[in-house]
Write an enzyme that holds these catalytic residues in place. Structure first.
Site, mmCIF file in Angstrom:
data_model
loop_
_atom_site.group_PDB
_atom_site.id
_atom_site.type_symbol
_atom_site.label_atom_id
_atom_site.label_comp_id
_atom_site.label_asym_id
_atom_site.label_seq_id
_atom_site.Cartn_x
_atom_site.Cartn_y
_atom_site.Cartn_z
ATOM 1 N N GLY A 40 -29.867 -3.066 -21.890
ATOM 2 C CA GLY A 40 -30.298 -2.030 -22.991
ATOM 3 C C GLY A 40 -29.221 -1.214 -23.119
ATOM 4 C CG LEU A 43 -30.189 8.272 -25.854
ATOM 5 C CD1 LEU A 43 -31.043 9.483 -25.857
ATOM 6 C CD2 LEU A 43 -28.584 8.760 -25.986
ATOM 7 N NE ARG A 330 -44.210 15.323 -28.780
ATOM 8 C CZ ARG A 330 -42.888 14.575 -28.574
ATOM 9 N NH1 ARG A 330 -42.921 13.467 -28.199
ATOM 10 N NH2 ARG A 330 -42.067 15.088 -29.320
ATOM 11 C CD GLU A 425 -40.366 5.005 -24.688
ATOM 12 O OE1 GLU A 425 -39.181 5.459 -25.395
ATOM 13 O OE2 GLU A 425 -41.308 4.660 -25.056
ATOM 14 C CG LEU A 441 -33.873 12.311 -27.013
ATOM 15 C CD1 LEU A 441 -33.121 12.915 -28.235
ATOM 16 C CD2 LEU A 441 -33.567 10.771 -27.239
HETATM 17 C C1 LIG Z 1 -39.216 8.151 -34.010
HETATM 18 C C2 LIG Z 1 -38.963 8.568 -32.701
HETATM 19 C C3 LIG Z 1 -38.431 9.880 -32.320
HETATM 20 C C4 LIG Z 1 -38.113 10.455 -30.941
HETATM 21 N N1 LIG Z 1 -37.944 11.608 -31.185
HETATM 22 C C5 LIG Z 1 -37.445 12.146 -29.744
HETATM 23 C C6 LIG Z 1 -36.909 13.445 -29.633
HETATM 24 O O1 LIG Z 1 -36.604 14.206 -30.773
HETATM 25 N N2 LIG Z 1 -36.741 13.828 -28.351
HETATM 26 C C7 LIG Z 1 -36.914 12.826 -27.384
HETATM 27 O O2 LIG Z 1 -36.715 13.411 -26.405
HETATM 28 N N3 LIG Z 1 -37.285 11.909 -27.454
HETATM 29 C C8 LIG Z 1 -37.633 11.293 -28.704
HETATM 30 N N4 LIG Z 1 -38.294 10.088 -28.901
HETATM 31 C C9 LIG Z 1 -38.407 9.257 -27.493
HETATM 32 C C10 LIG Z 1 -37.030 8.663 -27.215
HETATM 33 O O3 LIG Z 1 -36.206 8.348 -28.492
HETATM 34 C C11 LIG Z 1 -37.076 7.274 -26.463
HETATM 35 O O4 LIG Z 1 -37.827 7.385 -25.335
HETATM 36 C C12 LIG Z 1 -35.734 7.045 -25.853
HETATM 37 O O5 LIG Z 1 -34.669 7.020 -26.592
HETATM 38 C C13 LIG Z 1 -35.736 5.947 -25.092
HETATM 39 O O6 LIG Z 1 -34.242 5.468 -24.539
HETATM 40 P P1 LIG Z 1 -34.202 4.149 -23.735
HETATM 41 O O7 LIG Z 1 -32.527 4.369 -23.506
HETATM 42 O O8 LIG Z 1 -34.749 4.102 -22.491
HETATM 43 O O9 LIG Z 1 -34.371 2.955 -24.605
HETATM 44 P P2 LIG Z 1 -34.006 2.355 -26.251
HETATM 45 O O10 LIG Z 1 -33.290 3.627 -26.885
HETATM 46 O O11 LIG Z 1 -35.333 1.938 -26.646
HETATM 47 O O12 LIG Z 1 -33.144 1.324 -25.777
HETATM 48 C C14 LIG Z 1 -33.494 0.225 -25.263
HETATM 49 C C15 LIG Z 1 -32.470 -0.888 -25.480
HETATM 50 O O13 LIG Z 1 -33.000 -2.043 -24.511
HETATM 51 C C16 LIG Z 1 -32.554 -3.359 -25.218
HETATM 52 N N5 LIG Z 1 -33.554 -4.227 -24.965
HETATM 53 C C17 LIG Z 1 -34.723 -4.078 -24.733
HETATM 54 N N6 LIG Z 1 -35.415 -5.365 -24.584
HETATM 55 C C18 LIG Z 1 -34.470 -6.105 -24.304
HETATM 56 C C19 LIG Z 1 -34.031 -7.422 -23.977
HETATM 57 N N7 LIG Z 1 -35.459 -8.029 -23.705
HETATM 58 N N8 LIG Z 1 -33.310 -8.159 -23.686
HETATM 59 C C20 LIG Z 1 -32.065 -7.400 -24.073
HETATM 60 N N9 LIG Z 1 -31.876 -6.337 -24.241
HETATM 61 C C21 LIG Z 1 -33.078 -5.416 -24.699
HETATM 62 C C22 LIG Z 1 -32.415 -2.596 -26.785
HETATM 63 O O14 LIG Z 1 -31.634 -3.613 -27.424
HETATM 64 C C23 LIG Z 1 -31.971 -1.343 -26.672
HETATM 65 O O15 LIG Z 1 -30.509 -1.481 -26.292
HETATM 66 C C24 LIG Z 1 -38.587 9.718 -30.048
HETATM 67 C C25 LIG Z 1 -38.986 8.282 -30.080
HETATM 68 C C26 LIG Z 1 -39.284 7.692 -31.610
HETATM 69 C C27 LIG Z 1 -39.923 6.494 -31.716
#
Ligand SMILES: Cc1cc2nc3c(=O)[nH]c(=O)nc-3n(C[C@H](O)[C@H](O)[C@H](O)COP(=O)(O)OP(=O)(O)OC[C@H]3O[C@@H](n4cnc5c(N)ncnc54)[C@H](O)[C@@H]3O)c2cc1C
Ligand code: FES
Lengths: 637, 257
Positions: A40, A43, A330, A425, A441
């Site tokens: 991943g 963030l 929410r 997440e 975030l």
């Molecule tokens: C439209 C929208 C708006 C949002 N706005 C806000 C906001 O304003 N404030 C806030 O706090 N939160 C917000 N959120 C929630 C927040 O954006 C997410 O919860 C957060 O960014 C998740 O980050 P992450 O690093 O955990 O995962 P992600 O950013 O989803 O990254 C997942 C990573 O894992 C990789 N990956 C997944 N599966 C595999 C696999 N099998 N093999 C290899 N790579 C894989 C992907 O390529 C990606 O790089 C929002 C969400 C959405 C949908």
């Protein structure tokens, strides 16, 4: 299953500092002897990979998109919370901690949440140092806005694209490490399994999405930062590629899956317009700072918004929750919208919508001020609906947005499989049964920049590692299993497309395990999903080659996992005989329709253990103890 | 509406490609361009033909994954719009629509409409960052930044790295992409210490990748879905010349102890 949360002893405010001091370190010269896999580049993943690389570990980072910069975090709009109290309006670490625990409906671990509130302040400093252009006021200082579930202004933002700017900051830190050679990036590479050797996570199996080649990678620890599983519903605000594969495969190798039924339905999304619809678009919650939510008082009112006089409008959030008004959390705002529509007062095609009206704010502040705050969101709305929200109110409806459940982790963010860490997440740790806006975030970056860089070395320093390589039996066997499954998907040659299965699953999930759930519906879903899964493996049609770029094949693998996972979600929802946060069981509500928790029976995280294909999963419990806050009925009235 | 699509089909990077005619019937004007392609793909699959491969993810105009040249224009006819945000109401029934991948030597086609954009990542890796370690930097408000500077930096920082600028340019130059990062970090105080090194390294990498140079035709600005101004290219050129004059070869050797 061992669910020791490893919460450090001592007073809440001192736990993390004390723990940081007590954890062992790895000396700089030894760090390059440790290989770390990060799945991943959102963030959580990018910040972890960049920081660990910077510290001198050998890091490999994987993502399925063509560039790490495109991880779904890029799409976050509204903002990021931090207890900086720059506005001097009474914020503090303790208040952010309390708001998050309460917002989560008292279903999160106190110690984790407190740590999150503590490090929130460092995140903003870190991001500004990287050149993240947060919004500023005319004095050149950082600006804040308010978000749901809070009565202070603690949300930092970068117009309506905060996630983009934060992710590009983390991406730039990652690039610096790639440039220095401490991180090797594998984009367009999908992880399809975890390899466990002698009880420890020691590597992963991946498919190169361009050549189709399936290979193994070894490491001393595997970090999953693969995001949430909202796409189990097919329609959600998540990017199309978001999936449960990484965490589900880890679950099938022994990692506990916690609270899968906790999903967040976001109140402000653009309503569905047709059956070609491929995803739903979020309109940031920040809009509720200046927009007022209403529906007509009369049922089946066919007049346009402009034709409905003030006295015939029901500003139902302001009416029901006077102290939080349009900024109610929410889950509450979503359910209220559903109630309004269910009672026949919804607006727009199909009656599945409510108004979000900016007329008052435009009158008060002028169109320009509104444009400055939300210009890109209004623009996006207009693009999609061909309606001008400066002139007519937006129409919004709730949509699946975020998943609070995830792999179980202890205080160190390690799952019950030693050496398998889970961030962002993908884990279950900080938001309980409902996440407050702008806190995902914060959590992703807290996990990656400020928690894992301390807890991972402690794991390394306390463990002895046998050497492993790709030709060891455990690696070979896992690779064979992945290979067989991939070949199988192509060999079925049935009659139905992957998408048609995904849509059908999504409809079951939305109808039976969505905004409101009940026993009979969930039982029905638990019957239907295995049938659909069975049909999938008999009748799915996937064309193209295995050893080539093949998007249908990628999707097929992800949908196959959703078809297993969806059932577990329903089972979890069925067993939790209470309503809390995003989990609303219609059988358990107060007289005025609010969620009714059952703290005597359900004050725990429900953690599921996989027992083999076709066998029922086993439920384990991590009891939650609240020493610093009093369990109370959430009230936003 | 009914449309006749002319789509670039190419099995993989090793094979030759060709244009293929695909009919799209009963397209809803409310659907997005990519949703139209989803429906076309379901139909192709029904006929036993391989679906058309195209990059996409967020479908909200922010991830930068989608990348189609539609009737000769990167991201299609609407100004300031990514392909995923383009809606079918911009087309008329009976129209012929030509759909091709980005075309540039440094962006080779992988399959159908998908190109390899890792060159863009390598340009960023060469210098598109501020070297700050994770740790305890000073308080975020210790260094106020005048709002006009912050806003200008932001206007550059909105780049989504899609590649439309290079696809639109007759020299296949991604100068707007490079300039957006150089400019963002040159305006902010945090980026100043490395500004010379950054611009030289990024431009150098751009050339190594086989991209062309900018000859000020401004096609990029017209194609950019985020409406990034060529003003940033001008700033980058100043940065570049300034750096070329100032930058001395780095002194070798370590400290005394
Ligand atoms: C439209 C929208 C708006 C949002 N706005 C806000 C906001 O304003 N404030 C806030 O706090 N939160 C917000 N959120 C929630 C927040 O954006 C997410 O919860 C957060 O960014 C998740 O980050 P992450 O690093 O955990 O995962 P992600 O950013 O989803 O990254 C997942 C990573 O894992 C990789 N990956 C997944 N599966 C595999 C696999 N099998 N093999 C290899 N790579 C894989 C992907 O390529 C990606 O790089 C929002 C969400 C959405 C949908
Ligand atoms: S799909 Fe993300 S910008 Fe178009």
């Amino acid at each position: 299953m061992n669910l020791d949360s490893k919460i450090p002893s001592g007073p809440l405010e001192e736990k993390w500092e004390k723990h940081k001091f007590e954890m062992k370190l790895v000396n700089p010269a030894n760090r390059r002897k440790y290989d770390v896999i990060v799945v991943g580049s959102g963030l959580a993943g990018a910040s972890a990979a960049a920081t660990l690389g910077g510290h001198g570990y050998n890091v490999k980072c994987f993502c399925f998109q063509d560039s790490p910069r495109r991880a779904h975090s890029i799409a976050a709009q509204g903002g990021i919370n931090a207890a900086k109290n720059y506005q001097g309006d009474g914020d503090s670490v303790h208040r952010l901690f309390y708001d998050t625990i309460k917002g989560g409906d008292f279903r999160a671990r106190e110690a984790n949440v407190h740590r999150l509130a503590e490090v929130s302040r460092n995140i903003i400093d870190q991001c500004v140092a990287q050149g993240v252009p947060f919004a500023r006021d005319y004095g050149g200082l950082l600006d804040n806005r308010s978000f749901g579930g809070a009565q202070v202004s603690r949300t930092f933002y970068a117009r309506g694209q905060t996630g983009q700017q934060l992710l590009l900051g983390a991406y730039s830190a990652l690039n610096r490490e790639i440039n220095r050679g401490s991180v090797k990036m594998y984009s367009r590479t999908e992880m399809l399994d975890v390899v466990v050797v002698d009880g420890k996570a020691r590597g992963i199996i991946v498919r190169n999405l361009i050549t189709g080649e399936i290979t193994a990678h070894t490491a001393h620890a595997v970090i999953l930062a693969s995001g949430g599983y909202g796409n189990v519903f097919y329609l959600s605000t998540n990017a199309k590629g978001c999936n449960v594969t990484a965490t589900w495969r880890a679950h099938k190798r022994g990692a506990g899956f916690a609270n899968p039924c906790y999903t967040q339905i976001h109140p402000t999304c653009i309503p569905v317009s047709g059956d070609y619809q491929s995803k739903l678009t979020l309109m940031s919650e920040s809009l509720r700072n200046d927009g007022r939510v209403w529906v007509p008082k009369k049922q089946n009112d066919k007049r346009t918004a402009a034709e409905i006089p003030e006295s015939e409008r029901d500003y139902y959030l302001e009416r029901k929750y006077p102290s939080y008004g349009n900024l109610a959390p929410r889950d509450i705002a979503s359910r209220s919208a559903k109630e309004a529509c269910d009672s026949g007062r919804g607006v727009g095609p199909g009656g599945l919508g409510v108004y979000l009206d900016f007329a008052d704010s435009i009158k008060r502040l002028g169109e320009d001020a509104i444009k400055k705050r939300y210009g890109n969101l209004f623009h996006m709305y207009q693009k999609i609906t061909a309606e001008n929200p400066y002139k007519t109110p937006m129409r919004i409806y709730p949509a699946v947005h975020y998943t609070m459940g995830g792999l179980w982790v202890d205080y160190n963010l390690m799952s019950n499989i030693p050496g398998l860490f889970v961030l962002g997440e993908a884990n279950f740790s900080d938001h309980g049964a409902n996440r407050l806006g702008a806190s995902a975030l914060m959590q992703g970056l807290a996990d990656g920049y400020f928690v894992i860089p301390f807890t991972l070395p402690n794991y390394f320093a306390n463990e002895k590692f046998e050497p492993v390589n790709e030709s060891d039996p455990a690696f070979k066997q896992t690779l064979d299993e992945v290979q067989t499954r991939t070949t199988k998907l192509l060999s079925i040659k049935g009659n139905r497309s992957v998408d048609s299965f995904h849509k059908e699953l999504g409809k079951i999930m939305w109808d039976k395990c969505g905004m409101a759930r009940d026993k009979s519906g969930l039982e029905e879903a638990i019957k239907k999903i295995p049938q659909l899964r069975e049909e999938f493996w008999q009748n799915v049609k996937v064309l193209g080659d295995e050893k080539d770029l093949n998007q249908s094949l990628e999707r097929a693998g992800r949908v196959a996992d959703f078809l297993e996972f969806g059932e577990l979600m329903c089972r979890d929802a069925l067993h939790r005989e209470e309503s809390c946060g995003g989990h609303f069981r219609t059988e358990h509500q107060t007289e005025d329709g609010e969620a009714k928790r059952n703290d005597d029976k359900f004050c725990y995280a429900g953690v599921w253990e996989f027992k083999g294909d076709g066998k029922p999963s086993e439920l384990h419990k991590e009891n939650l103890t609240f020493e610093n806050v009093k369990l109370a009925t959430r009230s936003y009235k | 509406m009914d449309l006749t699509l002319h789509v670039w089909r190419q099995k993989n990077s090793k094979s030759d490609g060709h244009m293929e005619i695909v009919e799209a019937k009963d397209v809803s004007e409310h659907s997005s361009f990519l949703e139209m392609l989803d429906v076309v793909n379901e139909n192709l699959l029904g006929q036993g033909k391989e679906p058309i491969a195209f990059d996409h993810d967020c479908r909200e105009g922010i991830c930068g994954a989608c990348s189609l040249v539609i009737n000769g224009e990167p991201h299609g006819p609407e100004y300031g719009t990514t392909t995923c945000q383009l809606h079918m109401r911009s087309f008329k029934s009976g129209q012929h629509v030509y759909i091709e991948p980005w075309r540039a030597r440094a962006l080779p086609v992988l399959k159908d409409l998908i190109v390899d954009r890792t060159s863009f990542d390598r340009i960023q890796q060469a210098g598109g960052f501020v070297s700050s370690n994770t740790g305890s930097p000073q308080d975020a408000n210790a260094l106020p930044i005048p709002k006009p500077d912050a806003d200008k930096a932001f206007d550059a920082a909105v780049c989504i790295g899609c590649g439309a600028c290079a696809a639109a340019c007759k020299n296949a130059s991604p100068m707007l992409f490079v300039a957006a990062k150089v400019s963002q970090l040159a305006i902010l105080p945090q980026g100043k210490p490395e500004r010379e090194r950054r611009v030289l390294a990024m431009v150098d990498q751009m050339k190594k990748e086989g991209f062309g140079n900018c000859t000020n035709q401004y096609e990029c600005e017209a194609a950019c879905p985020k409406e990034i101004s060529v003003e940033h290219i001008a700033r980058m050129n100043r940065e570049y010349f300034r750096a070329a004059i100032l930058e001395e070869p780095e002194k070798q050797g370590h400290g005394g102890d």
